[in-house]
Design a protein around this motif. Structure first.
Motif, mmCIF file in Angstrom:
data_model
loop_
_atom_site.group_PDB
_atom_site.id
_atom_site.type_symbol
_atom_site.label_atom_id
_atom_site.label_comp_id
_atom_site.label_asym_id
_atom_site.label_seq_id
_atom_site.Cartn_x
_atom_site.Cartn_y
_atom_site.Cartn_z
ATOM 1 N N PHE A 116 34.568 -7.489 74.542
ATOM 2 C CA PHE A 116 34.292 -7.924 72.978
ATOM 3 C C PHE A 116 34.878 -9.372 72.923
ATOM 4 O O PHE A 116 35.911 -9.805 72.942
ATOM 5 N N THR A 117 33.953 -9.778 71.898
ATOM 6 C CA THR A 117 35.006 -11.510 71.843
ATOM 7 C C THR A 117 35.684 -11.249 70.776
ATOM 8 O O THR A 117 37.000 -12.129 70.740
ATOM 9 N N SER A 118 36.030 -10.257 69.981
ATOM 10 C CA SER A 118 36.701 -9.904 69.012
ATOM 11 C C SER A 118 36.499 -8.607 68.298
ATOM 12 O O SER A 118 35.713 -8.074 68.019
ATOM 13 N N LEU A 119 37.529 -7.603 67.517
ATOM 14 C CA LEU A 119 37.564 -6.919 67.440
ATOM 15 C C LEU A 119 38.505 -6.707 66.580
ATOM 16 O O LEU A 119 39.456 -7.367 66.547
ATOM 17 N N THR A 120 37.969 -5.846 65.513
ATOM 18 C CA THR A 120 38.250 -6.129 63.616
ATOM 19 C C THR A 120 38.178 -4.507 63.226
ATOM 20 O O THR A 120 36.955 -4.154 63.124
ATOM 21 N N VAL A 121 39.512 -3.837 63.059
ATOM 22 C CA VAL A 121 38.818 -3.103 62.370
ATOM 23 C C VAL A 121 40.087 -2.888 61.267
ATOM 24 O O VAL A 121 41.057 -3.528 60.742
ATOM 25 N N ASP B 157 39.971 -0.142 57.798
ATOM 26 C CA ASP B 157 39.305 0.806 57.333
ATOM 27 C C ASP B 157 38.493 1.465 57.871
ATOM 28 O O ASP B 157 37.516 2.344 57.915
ATOM 29 N N GLY B 158 38.795 1.501 59.382
ATOM 30 C CA GLY B 158 38.003 2.180 60.115
ATOM 31 C C GLY B 158 38.239 3.310 61.172
ATOM 32 O O GLY B 158 39.632 3.127 61.427
ATOM 33 N N VAL B 159 37.677 3.759 62.204
ATOM 34 C CA VAL B 159 37.483 3.831 63.497
ATOM 35 C C VAL B 159 37.706 2.867 64.829
ATOM 36 O O VAL B 159 36.033 3.235 64.984
ATOM 37 N N LEU B 160 37.905 2.553 65.454
ATOM 38 C CA LEU B 160 37.099 2.356 66.976
ATOM 39 C C LEU B 160 38.107 3.128 67.819
ATOM 40 O O LEU B 160 39.210 3.745 68.140
ATOM 41 N N THR B 161 36.688 3.758 68.359
ATOM 42 C CA THR B 161 37.323 4.967 69.685
ATOM 43 C C THR B 161 36.864 4.639 70.996
ATOM 44 O O THR B 161 35.756 3.553 70.822
ATOM 45 N N LEU B 162 37.835 4.285 71.635
ATOM 46 C CA LEU B 162 37.234 3.378 73.543
ATOM 47 C C LEU B 162 36.983 4.238 74.364
ATOM 48 O O LEU B 162 37.022 5.440 74.447
ATOM 49 N N GLY B 163 36.379 4.027 75.482
ATOM 50 C CA GLY B 163 35.663 4.782 76.676
ATOM 51 C C GLY B 163 36.836 5.561 76.783
ATOM 52 O O GLY B 163 37.866 5.463 76.883
ATOM 53 N N CYS B 164 36.370 6.279 77.803
ATOM 54 C CA CYS B 164 38.242 7.673 78.612
ATOM 55 C C CYS B 164 38.589 7.099 79.244
ATOM 56 O O CYS B 164 39.867 6.825 78.884
ATOM 57 N N ASP B 165 38.453 5.965 80.199
ATOM 58 C CA ASP B 165 39.735 4.840 80.556
ATOM 59 C C ASP B 165 40.951 4.387 79.430
ATOM 60 O O ASP B 165 41.808 3.729 79.917
ATOM 61 N N ARG B 166 40.433 4.235 78.678
ATOM 62 C CA ARG B 166 41.138 3.609 77.430
ATOM 63 C C ARG B 166 41.028 2.293 76.940
ATOM 64 O O ARG B 166 42.031 2.135 76.785
#
Length: 181
Positions: free
Chosen positions: A156-161, A163-172
């Motif tokens: 991603f160019t940027s990630l902003t969380v 009051d939410g949940v970000l779940t990464l792929g199984c390799d985290r």
């Protein structure tokens, strides 16, 4: 501009061999079973610069098969309501605009399109998922208790969380130019 419409699926370039079609959403709410390209061989274009596409039920191809799907600076809001929908269509920014896609509703929206994505994708309610192989080169914002699910190796160019949940792929793992938590 403005107003509400409720209809079945919208099919552009339905029957004419050389037929083409354009759908413009510039505000308002359209409750539709989907937007897709028909049997015609001409170019099809969906352009959104404000407004909401609302799903009346589950769909495996809510927006699909179009030659171009572009988002203006006011973007497109997809309301899944309580349903699970998949969008295999790639999106791009309209010329000179920073396109935006916003996901609302308690259901699940899965983006599976490869290729281009708008400048910003916002998960504002429910669950937003990126399928394996889906384009993720965008700014992702997760807010208001929403959940975003990303595949392995997302960039991603940027990630902003907020009051939410970000779940990464199984390799985290995921990469981002900037991260705000």
């Amino acid at each position: 501009t403005g107003g509400e419409i409720e209809t079945g699926s919208i099919v552009l370039a339905q029957k004419n061999a050389g037929g083409s079609g354009t759908l413009v959403l510039d505000g308002g709410v359209a409750t539709v079973g989907g937007v897709s390209k028909g049997d015609g061989s001409g170019a099809t274009k969906f352009s959104a610069n404000g407004g909401v596409l609302r799903a009346p039920g589950a769909s495996a191809s809510f927006i699909s098969g179009l030659y171009v799907a572009e988002l203006g600076s006011k973007g497109l809001t997809i309301d899944t309501q309580k349903y699970s929908i998949t969008v295999p269509q790639a999106f791009r920014d309209a010329e000179g605009a920073r396109g935006r896609l916003v996901k609302v509703g308690s259901g699940r929206l899965t983006l599976s399109g490869t290729g281009s994505v708008p400048s910003e994708i916002v998960a504002a309610e429910g669950t937003l998922a990126f399928a394996a192989g889906a384009a993720t080169e965008t700014s992702l914002v997760v807010t208001n208790g929403a959940t975003a699910l990303t595949p392995n190796g997302s960039a991603f160019t940027s990630l902003t969380v907020r009051d939410g949940v970000l779940t990464l792929g199984c390799d985290r793992t995921a990469t981002a130019g900037a991260v705000e938590l």
